[in-house]
Design a protein around this motif. Sequence first.
Motif, PDB file in Angstrom:
ATOM      1  N   GLY A  13       0.813  -1.210   0.000  1.00  0.00           N
ATOM      2  CA  GLY A  13       0.000   0.000   0.000  1.00  0.00           C
ATOM      3  C   GLY A  13       0.846   1.260   0.000  1.00  0.00           C
ATOM      4  O   GLY A  13       0.557   2.227  -0.725  1.00  0.00           O
ATOM      5  N   THR A  14       1.909   1.269   0.795  1.00  0.00           N
ATOM      6  CA  THR A  14       2.792   2.432   0.864  1.00  0.00           C
ATOM      7  C   THR A  14       3.495   2.662  -0.471  1.00  0.00           C
ATOM      8  O   THR A  14       3.610   3.805  -0.930  1.00  0.00           O
ATOM      9  CB  THR A  14       3.820   2.236   1.986  1.00  0.00           C
ATOM     10  N   THR A  15       3.939   1.596  -1.103  1.00  0.00           N
ATOM     11  CA  THR A  15       4.577   1.721  -2.414  1.00  0.00           C
ATOM     12  C   THR A  15       3.586   2.218  -3.455  1.00  0.00           C
ATOM     13  O   THR A  15       3.918   3.069  -4.284  1.00  0.00           O
ATOM     14  CB  THR A  15       5.167   0.363  -2.853  1.00  0.00           C
ATOM     15  N   GLY A  16       2.368   1.716  -3.399  1.00  0.00           N
ATOM     16  CA  GLY A  16       1.334   2.179  -4.325  1.00  0.00           C
ATOM     17  C   GLY A  16       1.042   3.662  -4.164  1.00  0.00           C
ATOM     18  O   GLY A  16       0.930   4.396  -5.152  1.00  0.00           O
ATOM     19  N   PHE A  17       0.933   4.103  -2.900  1.00  0.00           N
ATOM     20  CA  PHE A  17       0.724   5.528  -2.666  1.00  0.00           C
ATOM     21  C   PHE A  17       1.929   6.343  -3.136  1.00  0.00           C
ATOM     22  O   PHE A  17       1.781   7.460  -3.639  1.00  0.00           O
ATOM     23  CB  PHE A  17       0.441   5.809  -1.187  1.00  0.00           C
ATOM     24  N   GLY A  18       3.133   5.789  -2.957  1.00  0.00           N
ATOM     25  CA  GLY A  18       4.330   6.489  -3.422  1.00  0.00           C
ATOM     26  C   GLY A  18       4.328   6.683  -4.921  1.00  0.00           C
ATOM     27  O   GLY A  18       4.627   7.773  -5.432  1.00  0.00           O
ATOM     28  N   ILE A  19       3.978   5.639  -5.652  1.00  0.00           N
ATOM     29  CA  ILE A  19       3.909   5.743  -7.112  1.00  0.00           C
ATOM     30  C   ILE A  19       2.817   6.726  -7.520  1.00  0.00           C
ATOM     31  O   ILE A  19       3.000   7.528  -8.440  1.00  0.00           O
ATOM     32  CB  ILE A  19       3.693   4.347  -7.725  1.00  0.00           C
ATOM     33  N   PHE A  20       1.680   6.690  -6.806  1.00  0.00           N
ATOM     34  CA  PHE A  20       0.598   7.634  -7.100  1.00  0.00           C
ATOM     35  C   PHE A  20       1.059   9.080  -6.910  1.00  0.00           C
ATOM     36  O   PHE A  20       0.815   9.940  -7.760  1.00  0.00           O
ATOM     37  CB  PHE A  20      -0.613   7.347  -6.213  1.00  0.00           C
ATOM     38  N   PHE A  21       1.728   9.356  -5.793  1.00  0.00           N
ATOM     39  CA  PHE A  21       2.170  10.724  -5.538  1.00  0.00           C
ATOM     40  C   PHE A  21       3.250  11.162  -6.520  1.00  0.00           C
ATOM     41  O   PHE A  21       3.304  12.335  -6.906  1.00  0.00           O
ATOM     42  CB  PHE A  21       2.662  10.877  -4.096  1.00  0.00           C
ATOM     43  N   ILE A  22       4.110  10.245  -6.941  1.00  0.00           N
ATOM     44  CA  ILE A  22       5.119  10.604  -7.940  1.00  0.00           C
ATOM     45  C   ILE A  22       4.440  10.954  -9.259  1.00  0.00           C
ATOM     46  O   ILE A  22       4.761  11.978  -9.887  1.00  0.00           O
ATOM     47  CB  ILE A  22       6.139   9.454  -8.111  1.00  0.00           C
ATOM     48  N   LEU A  23       3.507  10.123  -9.708  1.00  0.00           N
ATOM     49  CA  LEU A  23       2.808  10.416 -10.962  1.00  0.00           C
ATOM     50  C   LEU A  23       1.970  11.684 -10.860  1.00  0.00           C
ATOM     51  O   LEU A  23       1.936  12.499 -11.791  1.00  0.00           O
ATOM     52  CB  LEU A  23       1.934   9.228 -11.361  1.00  0.00           C
ATOM     53  N   PHE A  24       1.302  11.886  -9.711  1.00  0.00           N
ATOM     54  CA  PHE A  24       0.490  13.083  -9.520  1.00  0.00           C
ATOM     55  C   PHE A  24       1.370  14.340  -9.468  1.00  0.00           C
ATOM     56  O   PHE A  24       1.010  15.381 -10.010  1.00  0.00           O
ATOM     57  CB  PHE A  24      -0.336  12.933  -8.241  1.00  0.00           C
ATOM     58  N   GLY A  25       2.543  14.214  -8.849  1.00  0.00           N
ATOM     59  CA  GLY A  25       3.482  15.339  -8.813  1.00  0.00           C
ATOM     60  C   GLY A  25       4.027  15.683 -10.189  1.00  0.00           C
ATOM     61  O   GLY A  25       4.256  16.851 -10.504  1.00  0.00           O
ATOM     62  N   MET A  26       4.198  14.662 -11.038  1.00  0.00           N
ATOM     63  CA  MET A  26       4.650  14.920 -12.404  1.00  0.00           C
ATOM     64  C   MET A  26       3.535  15.569 -13.226  1.00  0.00           C
ATOM     65  O   MET A  26       3.797  16.428 -14.057  1.00  0.00           O
ATOM     66  CB  MET A  26       5.137  13.624 -13.050  1.00  0.00           C
ATOM     67  N   LEU A  27       2.294  15.141 -12.992  1.00  0.00           N
ATOM     68  CA  LEU A  27       1.169  15.746 -13.705  1.00  0.00           C
ATOM     69  C   LEU A  27       0.963  17.215 -13.327  1.00  0.00           C
ATOM     70  O   LEU A  27       0.498  18.006 -14.138  1.00  0.00           O
ATOM     71  CB  LEU A  27      -0.116  14.967 -13.433  1.00  0.00           C
ATOM     72  N   LEU A  28       1.301  17.564 -12.105  1.00  0.00           N
ATOM     73  CA  LEU A  28       1.152  18.940 -11.652  1.00  0.00           C
ATOM     74  C   LEU A  28       2.455  19.719 -11.860  1.00  0.00           C
ATOM     75  O   LEU A  28       2.880  20.495 -11.009  1.00  0.00           O
ATOM     76  CB  LEU A  28       0.733  18.976 -10.183  1.00  0.00           C
ATOM     77  N   TYR A  29       3.067  19.501 -13.006  1.00  0.00           N
ATOM     78  CA  TYR A  29       4.264  20.240 -13.424  1.00  0.00           C
ATOM     79  C   TYR A  29       5.405  20.126 -12.423  1.00  0.00           C
ATOM     80  O   TYR A  29       5.992  21.126 -11.996  1.00  0.00           O
ATOM     81  CB  TYR A  29       3.931  21.711 -13.698  1.00  0.00           C
ATOM     82  N   PHE A  30       5.694  18.901 -12.041  1.00  0.00           N
ATOM     83  CA  PHE A  30       6.823  18.582 -11.171  1.00  0.00           C
ATOM     84  C   PHE A  30       6.751  19.336  -9.850  1.00  0.00           C
ATOM     85  O   PHE A  30       7.668  20.074  -9.476  1.00  0.00           O
ATOM     86  CB  PHE A  30       8.151  18.819 -11.894  1.00  0.00           C
TER      87      PHE A  30
END
Length: 132
Positions: A13-30
């Motif tokens: 779950g923690t890894t999944g949330f980490g990947i989600f936040f990385i992708l979401f951070g990239m979508l919001l212009y890094f």
Amino acid sequence: MISITEWQKIGVGTTGFGIFFILFGMLLYFDSVLLAFGNLLFLTGLSLIIGLRKTLSFFFQRHKLKGTSFFLGGVVIVLLRWPLLGMFLETYGFFNLFKDFFSVAFGFLGNTSNIPFLSMLFRRLQGTSSMV
């Protein structure tokens, strides 16, 4: 049957949330805060899944030190609020760390001639761009 401990479930779950936040951070212009949070969650989840000792032995093998230094250096650069440079360094380090795994994963896929896009891609990568 493989038994999964509670710590490993939390790690997934923690890894999944980490990947989600990385992708979401990239979508919001890094966005540096989301990327830093995602990196920390990803590394924490990875150490919960496979264990701290195995995580350290994976990252600090002699032949993987270049990839580890780029990956962890990228994490530090993101934490210092240089997200674009940090993500480039992390990506380079990630591919250096897992380059042995990619060949195994593609070998596991087997014959790619039945998958049109992948067969065309592999032919182009090999230099033969003839379409059959």
